[in-house]
Design a protein around this motif. Structure first.
Motif, PDB file in Angstrom:
ATOM      1  N   ALA A  25      -5.251 -14.722 -18.479  1.00 12.32           N
ATOM      2  CA  ALA A  25      -4.409 -13.937 -17.569  1.00 12.32           C
ATOM      3  C   ALA A  25      -4.429 -12.465 -17.954  1.00 12.32           C
ATOM      4  O   ALA A  25      -4.538 -11.589 -17.092  1.00 12.32           O
ATOM      5  CB  ALA A  25      -2.977 -14.470 -17.592  1.00 12.32           C
ATOM      6  N   SER A  29      -5.878  -9.562 -15.512  1.00  9.29           N
ATOM      7  CA  SER A  29      -4.959  -8.498 -15.084  1.00  9.29           C
ATOM      8  C   SER A  29      -5.468  -7.114 -15.456  1.00  9.29           C
ATOM      9  O   SER A  29      -5.293  -6.161 -14.699  1.00  9.29           O
ATOM     10  CB  SER A  29      -3.581  -8.721 -15.699  1.00  9.29           C
ATOM     11  N   ASP A  67      -4.924  -8.725  -9.760  1.00  6.48           N
ATOM     12  CA  ASP A  67      -3.559  -8.701 -10.284  1.00  6.48           C
ATOM     13  C   ASP A  67      -2.846 -10.014  -9.949  1.00  6.48           C
ATOM     14  O   ASP A  67      -2.191 -10.606 -10.807  1.00  6.48           O
ATOM     15  CB  ASP A  67      -2.796  -7.510  -9.708  1.00  6.48           C
ATOM     16  N   LYS A  71      -1.401 -13.017 -12.462  1.00 11.14           N
ATOM     17  CA  LYS A  71      -0.039 -13.540 -12.419  1.00 11.14           C
ATOM     18  C   LYS A  71      -0.036 -15.063 -12.271  1.00 11.14           C
ATOM     19  O   LYS A  71       0.792 -15.750 -12.874  1.00 11.14           O
ATOM     20  CB  LYS A  71       0.740 -12.887 -11.278  1.00 11.14           C
ATOM     21  N   GLN A  72      -0.954 -15.597 -11.481  1.00  9.54           N
ATOM     22  CA  GLN A  72      -1.046 -17.048 -11.324  1.00  9.54           C
ATOM     23  C   GLN A  72      -1.460 -17.716 -12.630  1.00  9.54           C
ATOM     24  O   GLN A  72      -0.918 -18.767 -12.996  1.00  9.54           O
ATOM     25  CB  GLN A  72      -2.027 -17.407 -10.208  1.00  9.54           C
ATOM     26  N   ASP A  74      -0.931 -16.541 -15.597  1.00 11.48           N
ATOM     27  CA  ASP A  74       0.211 -16.412 -16.499  1.00 11.48           C
ATOM     28  C   ASP A  74       1.267 -17.473 -16.184  1.00 11.48           C
ATOM     29  O   ASP A  74       1.862 -18.059 -17.088  1.00 11.48           O
ATOM     30  CB  ASP A  74       0.800 -15.005 -16.406  1.00 11.48           C
ATOM     31  N   ALA A  75       1.497 -17.727 -14.898  1.00 12.94           N
ATOM     32  CA  ALA A  75       2.448 -18.765 -14.506  1.00 12.94           C
ATOM     33  C   ALA A  75       1.955 -20.145 -14.961  1.00 12.94           C
ATOM     34  O   ALA A  75       2.745 -20.964 -15.440  1.00 12.94           O
ATOM     35  CB  ALA A  75       2.656 -18.749 -12.993  1.00 12.94           C
TER      36      ALA A  75
END
Length: 95
Positions: A25, A29, A67, A71-72, A74-75
């Motif tokens: 992630a 990013s 970006d 985020k996905q 990281d989730a």
């Protein structure tokens, strides 16, 4: 939903997967900024207003996409971390 089947797996393996997702992630990013920067450089060098605008729009979309992907990921890393802890608790481990 039903269920009642056995719970299993290795919490450490799941936690390791979460850590790898978190690293991925971060890498994805960071590319968002690079895409935006490349787009601004490319659009200023285009020499044609319509081409410059198209490059700017493409770079903005690419930046937003990377970006969002970051985020996905990281989730997903957070889900894996939490699943590892939940599995450890469900199977009697202490984490």
């Amino acid at each position: 939903m039903g269920g009642g089947g056995s719970v299993g797996g290795n919490p450490a393996t799941i936690a390791d997967g979460g850590a790898k997702l978190r690293t991925a992630a971060s890498g994805v990013s960071s590319r968002s900024t690079g895409a935006s920067h490349a787009g601004s450089q490319g659009s200023s060098a285009a020499g044609d207003a319509r081409m410059a605008a198209a490059i700017s729009r493409f770079a903005a979309a690419a930046g937003a996409m990377t970006d969002g992907l970051g985020k996905q990921l990281d989730a997903a890393a957070l889900l894996a971390t939490n699943a590892s802890k939940d599995l450890s608790t469900a199977t009697g481990g202490h984490r």
